[in-house]
Design a protein around this motif. Structure first.
Motif, short mmCIF file in Angstrom:
data_model
loop_
_atom_site.label_atom_id
_atom_site.label_comp_id
_atom_site.label_asym_id
_atom_site.label_seq_id
_atom_site.Cartn_x
_atom_site.Cartn_y
_atom_site.Cartn_z
N TRP A 98 0.83 -1.20 0.00
CA TRP A 98 0.00 0.00 0.00
C TRP A 98 0.87 1.25 0.00
N LYS A 99 1.99 1.21 0.69
CA LYS A 99 2.86 2.39 0.80
C LYS A 99 3.49 2.77 -0.54
N ASP A 100 3.53 1.85 -1.49
CA ASP A 100 4.13 2.11 -2.80
C ASP A 100 3.14 2.72 -3.81
N ILE A 101 1.88 2.82 -3.42
CA ILE A 101 0.84 3.29 -4.34
C ILE A 101 0.67 4.80 -4.23
N GLU A 102 0.66 5.43 -5.38
CA GLU A 102 0.42 6.87 -5.45
C GLU A 102 -1.06 7.19 -5.64
N HIS A 103 -1.73 6.36 -6.48
CA HIS A 103 -3.12 6.66 -6.84
C HIS A 103 -3.81 5.39 -7.32
N ILE A 104 -5.09 5.24 -6.97
CA ILE A 104 -5.93 4.14 -7.47
C ILE A 104 -7.16 4.79 -8.11
N PHE A 105 -7.49 4.35 -9.32
CA PHE A 105 -8.62 4.96 -10.03
C PHE A 105 -9.28 3.95 -10.95
N MET A 106 -10.52 4.26 -11.33
CA MET A 106 -11.26 3.44 -12.29
C MET A 106 -11.18 4.13 -13.65
N TYR A 107 -11.10 3.33 -14.70
CA TYR A 107 -11.12 3.88 -16.06
C TYR A 107 -11.73 2.86 -17.00
N GLU A 108 -12.01 3.32 -18.20
CA GLU A 108 -12.57 2.44 -19.22
C GLU A 108 -11.68 2.48 -20.44
N LEU A 109 -11.37 1.30 -20.97
CA LEU A 109 -10.54 1.19 -22.16
C LEU A 109 -11.21 0.22 -23.12
N MET A 110 -11.54 0.70 -24.30
CA MET A 110 -12.21 -0.10 -25.33
C MET A 110 -13.46 -0.79 -24.77
N GLY A 111 -14.24 -0.04 -24.00
CA GLY A 111 -15.50 -0.54 -23.47
C GLY A 111 -15.37 -1.45 -22.26
N GLN A 112 -14.16 -1.64 -21.74
CA GLN A 112 -13.97 -2.51 -20.59
C GLN A 112 -13.54 -1.68 -19.38
N LYS A 113 -14.29 -1.82 -18.28
CA LYS A 113 -13.93 -1.12 -17.05
C LYS A 113 -12.72 -1.78 -16.42
N MET A 114 -11.83 -0.94 -15.87
CA MET A 114 -10.63 -1.46 -15.24
C MET A 114 -10.28 -0.61 -14.02
N SER A 141 1.06 1.81 -19.23
CA SER A 141 1.30 3.00 -18.42
C SER A 141 1.30 4.26 -19.29
N ASN A 142 1.82 4.15 -20.49
CA ASN A 142 1.83 5.30 -21.41
C ASN A 142 0.43 5.63 -21.92
N MET A 143 -0.44 4.63 -22.03
CA MET A 143 -1.80 4.85 -22.53
C MET A 143 -2.72 5.43 -21.46
N VAL A 144 -2.67 4.89 -20.25
CA VAL A 144 -3.65 5.27 -19.23
C VAL A 144 -3.04 5.78 -17.93
N ASP A 145 -1.73 5.93 -17.88
CA ASP A 145 -1.03 6.41 -16.69
C ASP A 145 -1.29 5.53 -15.47
N ALA A 146 -1.36 4.22 -15.71
CA ALA A 146 -1.51 3.24 -14.64
C ALA A 146 -0.42 2.19 -14.81
N THR A 147 0.37 1.98 -13.77
CA THR A 147 1.41 0.96 -13.82
C THR A 147 0.78 -0.43 -13.86
N ILE A 148 -0.29 -0.61 -13.11
CA ILE A 148 -0.98 -1.89 -13.01
C ILE A 148 -2.45 -1.68 -13.37
N SER A 149 -2.99 -2.57 -14.18
CA SER A 149 -4.40 -2.52 -14.54
C SER A 149 -5.06 -3.84 -14.19
N ILE A 150 -6.22 -3.75 -13.59
CA ILE A 150 -6.95 -4.94 -13.16
C ILE A 150 -8.28 -4.95 -13.90
N ALA A 151 -8.51 -5.99 -14.69
CA ALA A 151 -9.72 -6.10 -15.52
C ALA A 151 -10.75 -6.98 -14.84
#
Length: 178
Positions: A98-114, A141-151
């Motif tokens: 948890w201490k390594d996380i800067e930000h957690i957010f929801m986004y949509e890419l090609m119709g899929q929530k992540m 990371s370059n597309m959505v500014d997220a190091t990790i994406s969870i689908a």
């Protein structure tokens, strides 16, 4: 809802994994069809063979991965007091504190929530990954500014609920530190 000290374990949805496996198998079959079908005009058979081979290779890997994930009874995502363990996809993040996380957010890419997770020291995290995985994570990371994406496709709990659970644990860890 879980308290910050309870561990939560998510397993892949067998139904979704079965659909992904069947879809990948269909594309592998389509690849073989493109390679061995002789009804194409002369000259176009090289293009169809290349497309067929690419389809077989890519979707063959997808087929094997989804079949293994469907058969194994390993968790795809675990939330615990110190952080989370993501093994939900090939480009999963592994263990993250948890201490390594800067930000957690929801986004949509090609119709899929992540769920997107931006890390404080992204470069150090990416250096720990193997070559192909690192490249895919960097592209993401370059597309959505997220190091990790969870689908949603590899988790049975609705993504909105998992997001709220992650946010609760992350905020609790952040507030406890400082």
């Amino acid at each position: 809802m879980n308290t910050p000290y309870e561990q939560h374990v998510e397993y892949p949805s067998r139904k979704r994994m079965a659909w992904l496996t069947a879809g990948a198998a269909l594309f592998v079959c389509a690849g073989f069809f493109l390679i061995f079908d002789q009804s194409f005009k002369p000259g176009s058979s090289i293009i169809s063979s290349v497309i067929g081979l690419t389809s077989i290779l890519f979707f063959g890997i997808c087929f094997c991965y989804s079949l293994i994930k469907m058969i194994r009874k390993e968790p795809s995502f675990v939330i615990h007091e110190q952080g989370f363990i993501d093994s939900s996809s090939y480009t999963s993040g592994g263990e993250v504190a948890w201490k390594d996380i800067e930000h957690i957010f929801m986004y949509e890419l090609m119709g899929q929530k992540m769920i997107g997770v931006k890390l404080r020291d992204e470069n150090a995290f990416l250096e720990r990954q193997n070559g192909m995985k690192r490249k895919l994570m960097t592209a993401n990371s370059n597309m959505v500014d997220a190091t990790i994406s969870i689908a949603q496709s590899s988790i049975s709990l609705p993504l909105d609920q998992l997001y709220l659970m992650m946010m609760s644990h992350w905020r609790h860890a952040r507030d406890s530190r400082g």
